[in-house]
Write an enzyme that holds these catalytic residues in place. Structure first.
Site, short mmCIF file in Angstrom:
data_model
loop_
_atom_site.label_atom_id
_atom_site.label_comp_id
_atom_site.label_asym_id
_atom_site.label_seq_id
_atom_site.Cartn_x
_atom_site.Cartn_y
_atom_site.Cartn_z
CG HIS A 1 -5.55 -2.43 -0.06
ND1 HIS A 1 -4.48 -2.28 -1.12
CD2 HIS A 1 -4.86 -1.75 0.86
CE1 HIS A 1 -3.70 -1.57 -0.49
NE2 HIS A 1 -3.75 -1.22 0.58
CD GLU B 1 -5.07 -3.79 -4.45
OE1 GLU B 1 -5.25 -3.64 -3.19
OE2 GLU B 1 -4.00 -4.43 -4.86
CB SER C 1 -0.93 -0.14 1.15
OG SER C 1 -2.07 0.74 0.99
#
Length: 516
Positions: A424, A330, A207
């Site tokens: 995600h 995600e 991330s």
């Protein structure tokens, strides 16, 4: 050859490694760690001076040496940040004095083990190296030295106030990135004492941590500090111009009712006031301008001389092996958490498209079957925030250095029933192999364990060789190129796919669409 048979084995060291409380010498002084099963852990070691007082909003300075043996059994304080829930960081002390590094090694008597340096994620304003998700004992036991660290985040690390500097009062840019460089310099200078090789360093993150990695690839002063890179779900394009950064800084000052001629007052405010103002600014900005966040790396012409995707396309990035990829779904995490950081409703996705405003951007929704219904909107959001910037980065980098692309597409049964998919961060439990929350493992214990072994084997092989292909293990993971776009898909059964989501990729085209 099985996965476990192919995994590197840590050689048991003698000397310091024989003790349950080993002592290791660093450049600043000796530290006492602790033996934890198969590995040795050293935590909370300062890699820079506390960035407090006059050093707030300044580049990190060298850590002060100490004379006695420093206890390194516990994590240091985490960076100031908001408390986000019952499992949030309130259980760990927070302090601006947070610039500490942690080392987990399988063998203190080893020479030249590959080193993996982890940058934690958290949208550039939350997170820490103490998160149990990043417990790297199982990863290190596969024969690597794992390094994690804290760095400044939020207003203290990623709000660019440099345009308000005066001759007597200097504010510097990209402080979080500068902290990361200082941590990498500490690794270069000290990692041999822990069995690691400073010339075989892999920088990896997820991330915003992966965004820091891809930005670091285009940071000239990072040359020589790491030799491979892994970027998991990087928001590669979330790097802003100095003009955009100044607008965010002005909004921040207004929230604190501080005039632009009195910015020096920020050095005297308590950290909690800065955290609160920054958190409100993030929510406000993400809602007003979906797809952006006001704290992120900035093209400052100094540390970050050029927009990373542009630098990669020109061949101005570090020419080192890169392993990069995204998760299939995600945006579902941000929908689940109701986080505005990534647009996660039909309305906010449409506002994001309209804000971009170019003909190419406005034409995008037509490529998503069912748009503006939520599922299609979330696919578009995933592509805008993660997948397409990652494809653009891999396409550019592959022209100059070995590049390996992946997609993570494994969903435990409980998440599949809930319709959440490979959201995600879902790959993190497999990369580190630590404690897995029940909702991630329910009904998938055996298949999840096998996937963890395969991913860890690929990651550590890449860290050792710059190539994620262990000897004799199938399928072979080919290099990425713009002709075949062969991508390694991690799932219940791993496979290689040419140009996954090719129809949508072609709808976006090869021209970079950026939120700058």
């Amino acid at each position: 050859m099985s996965v476990d048979e192919a995994a590197p084995r840590a050689r048991r060291g003698g000397g310091a490694g024989a003790s349950d409380r080993p002592v290791v010498a660093t450049a600043q002084g000796r530290v006492r760690g602790v033996r934890e099963g198969e590995v040795f852990a050293f935590r909370g070691i300062p890699y820079a001076a506390p960035p407090v007082g006059d050093l707030r909003f300044r580049s990190p300075r060298p850590a002060t040496a100490w004379d006695d043996v420093r206890d390194a059994a516990e994590f240091g304080p985490i960076a100031p940040q908001p408390v986000l829930g019952p499992s949030g960081p309130q259980h760990r002390p927070m302090s601006e004095d947070c610039l500490t590094v942690n080392v987990i090694t399988p063998d203190l008597g080893a020479v030249g083990l590959p080193v993996m340096v982890w940058i934690h994620g958290g949208a550039y304003y939350v997170g820490s190296s103490a998160d149990p998700l990043y417990d790297g004992a199982r990863l290190a036991a596969r024969g690597v030295v794992l390094v994690t660290f804290n760095y400044r985040i939020g207003a203290l690390g990623y709000l660019d106030l440099s345009s308000f500097s005066t001759g007597d009062d200097v504010f510097e840019s990209n402080l979080g990135q500068r902290d990361q460089l200082a941590a990498l310099a500490w690794v270069r200078d000290n990692i041999r004492s822990f069995g690691g090789d400073p010339d075989t360093v892999t920088l990896f993150g997820e991330s915003s941590g992966a965004g820091a990695v891809t930005t670091m690839l285009t940071t000239p002063s990072a040359q020589g500090l790491f030799q491979r890179a892994i970027a998991q779900s990087s928001p590669v394009g979330s790097v802003y111009t100095s003009q955009t950064a100044r607008v965010s800084a002005e909004r921040f000052l207004r929230r604190l009712e501080i005039g632009q001629d009195a910015v020096h007052r920020l050095r005297r405010l308590p950290p909690a006031a800065l955290v609160e103002a920054c958190t409100r600014l993030i929510v406000e900005s993400s809602s007003r301008e979906p797809g952006t966040i006001p704290v992120a790396p900035v093209v400052d012409g100094d540390l970050v001389p050029e927009y990373p995707l542009t630098a990669m396309a020109r061949g101005d990035a570090l020419h080192i092996p890169l392993l990069i990829g995204t998760n299939r779904d995600e945006s579902m995490l941000f929908r689940l958490l109701r986080s505005p950081i990534v647009p996660n409703s039909s309305a906010t996705v449409q506002r994001m498209v309209e804000r971009l405003g170019t003909p190419e951007a406005l034409a995008l929704p037509a490529g998503y079957r069912g748009y503006p219904h939520l599922r299609a909107a979330l696919r578009l959001s995933t592509d805008a925030a993660f997948r397409m910037p990652t494809i653009w980065a891999a396409s550019a980098h592959s022209r100059f250095a070995p590049t390996y692309m992946y997609e993570f597409d494994f969903t435990p049964p409980l998440l599949r029933v809930a319709g959440l998919g490979a959201m995600h961060g879902a790959e993190l439990v497999h990369v580190f192999g630590g404690a897995v929350p029940y909702f991630l493992r329910a009904g998938a214990t055996a298949s999840g364990r096998r996937l963890t072994a395969r991913i860890q084997q690929r990651w550590t092989t890449f860290a050792s060789l710059g190539d994620p292909n262990p000897l004799g293990v199938q399928p072979v993971w080919p290099r990425y190129d713009v002709e075949s776009r062969r991508t390694f898909v991690f799932s219940g059964k791993d496979r290689v796919v040419s140009d996954p989501h090719g129809e949508l990729r072609r709808a976006w085209g090869d021209e970079i669409i950026a939120f700058r």
